[in-house]
Scaffold this motif. Structure first.
Motif, PDB file in Angstrom:
ATOM      1  N   THR A  78       0.847  -1.186   0.000  1.00 14.02           N
ATOM      2  CA  THR A  78       0.000   0.000   0.000  1.00 14.02           C
ATOM      3  C   THR A  78       0.882   1.235   0.000  1.00 14.02           C
ATOM      4  OG1 THR A  78      -1.731  -1.157   1.213  1.00 14.02           O
ATOM      5  CG2 THR A  78      -1.818   1.234   1.226  1.00 14.02           C
ATOM      6  N   ALA A 105       0.548   5.408   0.283  1.00 13.17           N
ATOM      7  CA  ALA A 105      -0.388   6.461   0.675  1.00 13.17           C
ATOM      8  C   ALA A 105       0.344   7.785   0.799  1.00 13.17           C
ATOM      9  CB  ALA A 105      -1.053   6.097   1.996  1.00 13.17           C
ATOM     10  N   VAL A 152       2.283   5.247 -10.167  1.00  9.81           N
ATOM     11  CA  VAL A 152       1.245   4.215 -10.093  1.00  9.81           C
ATOM     12  C   VAL A 152       0.216   4.494 -11.175  1.00  9.81           C
ATOM     13  CG1 VAL A 152      -0.545   3.142  -8.668  1.00  9.81           C
ATOM     14  CG2 VAL A 152       1.576   3.956  -7.608  1.00  9.81           C
ATOM     15  N   LEU A 162      -3.516   3.552 -12.709  1.00  3.57           N
ATOM     16  CA  LEU A 162      -4.783   3.013 -12.228  1.00  3.57           C
ATOM     17  C   LEU A 162      -5.054   1.689 -12.938  1.00  3.57           C
ATOM     18  CD1 LEU A 162      -6.894   6.290 -12.195  1.00  3.57           C
ATOM     19  CD2 LEU A 162      -5.649   5.233 -10.306  1.00  3.57           C
ATOM     20  N   VAL A 187      -3.928  10.243  -1.260  1.00  4.34           N
ATOM     21  CA  VAL A 187      -4.312   9.120  -2.113  1.00  4.34           C
ATOM     22  C   VAL A 187      -3.750   7.848  -1.517  1.00  4.34           C
ATOM     23  CG1 VAL A 187      -4.109   8.130  -4.419  1.00  4.34           C
ATOM     24  CG2 VAL A 187      -4.341  10.600  -4.157  1.00  4.34           C
ATOM     25  N   LYS A 188      -4.562   6.798  -1.546  1.00  4.87           N
ATOM     26  CA  LYS A 188      -4.122   5.495  -1.052  1.00  4.87           C
ATOM     27  C   LYS A 188      -4.241   4.500  -2.196  1.00  4.87           C
ATOM     28  CE  LYS A 188      -5.188   2.033   2.429  1.00  4.87           C
ATOM     29  NZ  LYS A 188      -6.123   1.665   3.507  1.00  4.87           N
ATOM     30  N   CYS A 189      -3.127   3.853  -2.545  1.00  6.71           N
ATOM     31  CA  CYS A 189      -3.100   2.873  -3.629  1.00  6.71           C
ATOM     32  C   CYS A 189      -2.657   1.520  -3.100  1.00  6.71           C
ATOM     33  CB  CYS A 189      -2.138   3.304  -4.736  1.00  6.71           C
ATOM     34  SG  CYS A 189      -2.624   4.789  -5.602  1.00  6.71           S
ATOM     35  N   ARG A 210      -5.031  -0.130  -7.362  1.00 11.48           N
ATOM     36  CA  ARG A 210      -6.384   0.356  -7.110  1.00 11.48           C
ATOM     37  C   ARG A 210      -6.217   1.522  -6.146  1.00 11.48           C
ATOM     38  NH1 ARG A 210      -8.660  -2.326 -10.743  1.00 11.48           N
ATOM     39  NH2 ARG A 210      -8.700  -4.575 -10.661  1.00 11.48           N
ATOM     40  N   CYS A 211      -6.595   2.715  -6.604  1.00  5.93           N
ATOM     41  CA  CYS A 211      -6.333   3.924  -5.832  1.00  5.93           C
ATOM     42  C   CYS A 211      -7.626   4.612  -5.419  1.00  5.93           C
ATOM     43  CB  CYS A 211      -5.471   4.889  -6.643  1.00  5.93           C
ATOM     44  SG  CYS A 211      -3.884   4.191  -7.147  1.00  5.93           S
ATOM     45  N   THR A 212      -7.600   5.179  -4.231  1.00  6.39           N
ATOM     46  CA  THR A 212      -8.753   5.920  -3.725  1.00  6.39           C
ATOM     47  C   THR A 212      -8.302   7.274  -3.189  1.00  6.39           C
ATOM     48  OG1 THR A 212      -8.535   4.945  -1.522  1.00  6.39           O
ATOM     49  CG2 THR A 212     -10.037   3.841  -3.059  1.00  6.39           C
ATOM     50  N   ASP A 263     -13.030   5.374  -5.405  1.00  5.85           N
ATOM     51  CA  ASP A 263     -12.155   4.659  -6.321  1.00  5.85           C
ATOM     52  C   ASP A 263     -11.910   5.566  -7.531  1.00  5.85           C
ATOM     53  OD1 ASP A 263     -11.141   3.049  -8.412  1.00  5.85           O
ATOM     54  OD2 ASP A 263     -12.141   1.272  -7.616  1.00  5.85           O
TER      55      ASP A 263
END
Length: 186
Positions: free
Chosen positions: A4, A6, A26, A28, A74-76, A90-92, A97
């Motif tokens: 992860t 972030a 990163v 998507l 952002v957290k991926c 997968r990033c949020t 999302d």
């Protein structure tokens, strides 16, 4: 165990984030978007010209992703590694999302394998003619294979010429877009 990442991220294009504090890029996962110098065309005629109005689909996709990220952290979650040193994740941001957001507004398309809800949002954007689905745009893979000039100074006529000799496009042809039925569900 999934990795992860972030923190604050910068938007490179409509599918790529840069985490400067970690020095990582990163992409998507499960989506593709227009490259920054790529153009699409509005199927409606504007003025007397024979060439439709160009739409900068790459910059518009980047702008939407930038708007979605804003200043939020952002957290991926890294799914896999891609060639060239990029990670797929997968990033949020703000609990949303980012790939799903890009599909929802029509500035991205799905790539296999994609979650079922991604396909649902892409179908929604296509039927509502959001983003690039309201334009005539060359498939991104074909554009990357054929575009000789990939600089930001690229002229829209270059993509019009590529469309003329296309193998496939991902959006409806001009005829279909002009004759689309009026929506009655609103």
């Amino acid at each position: 165990m999934p990795v992860t990442i972030a923190g604050r991220a910068s938007v490179i294009d409509g599918r790529t984030l840069w985490f400067p504090h970690r020095g990582l890029m990163v992409r998507l996962a499960s989506i593709d978007a227009c490259a920054l110098p790529q153009w699409s065309y509005d199927p409606r005629r504007h003025g007397d010209g024979m060439i439709p109005k160009p739409v900068p689909c790459g910059p518009l996709g980047k702008a939407w992703l930038k708007r979605s990220v804003s200043n939020a952290p952002v957290k991926c979650t890294v799914v896999t590694h891609e060639g060239g040193g990029a990670l797929l994740g997968r990033c949020t941001a703000r609990g949303r999302d980012l790939a799903r957001e890009m599909l929802r507004v029509g500035w991205a398309r799905t790539m296999s394998p994609a979650p079922a809800d991604y396909l649902t949002w892409q179908t929604y954007a296509m039927s509502a003619r959001h983003g690039m689905w309201a334009t005539y745009v060359l498939d991104m893979d074909e554009w990357r294979a054929k575009a000789v000039d990939r600089t930001l100074a690229r002229r829209p006529i270059a993509d019009f010429n590529l469309l003329a000799e296309r193998d496939s496009e991902i959006s409806p042809p001009f005829e279909d877009a002009r004759n689309r039925p009026r929506r009655t569900d609103r």
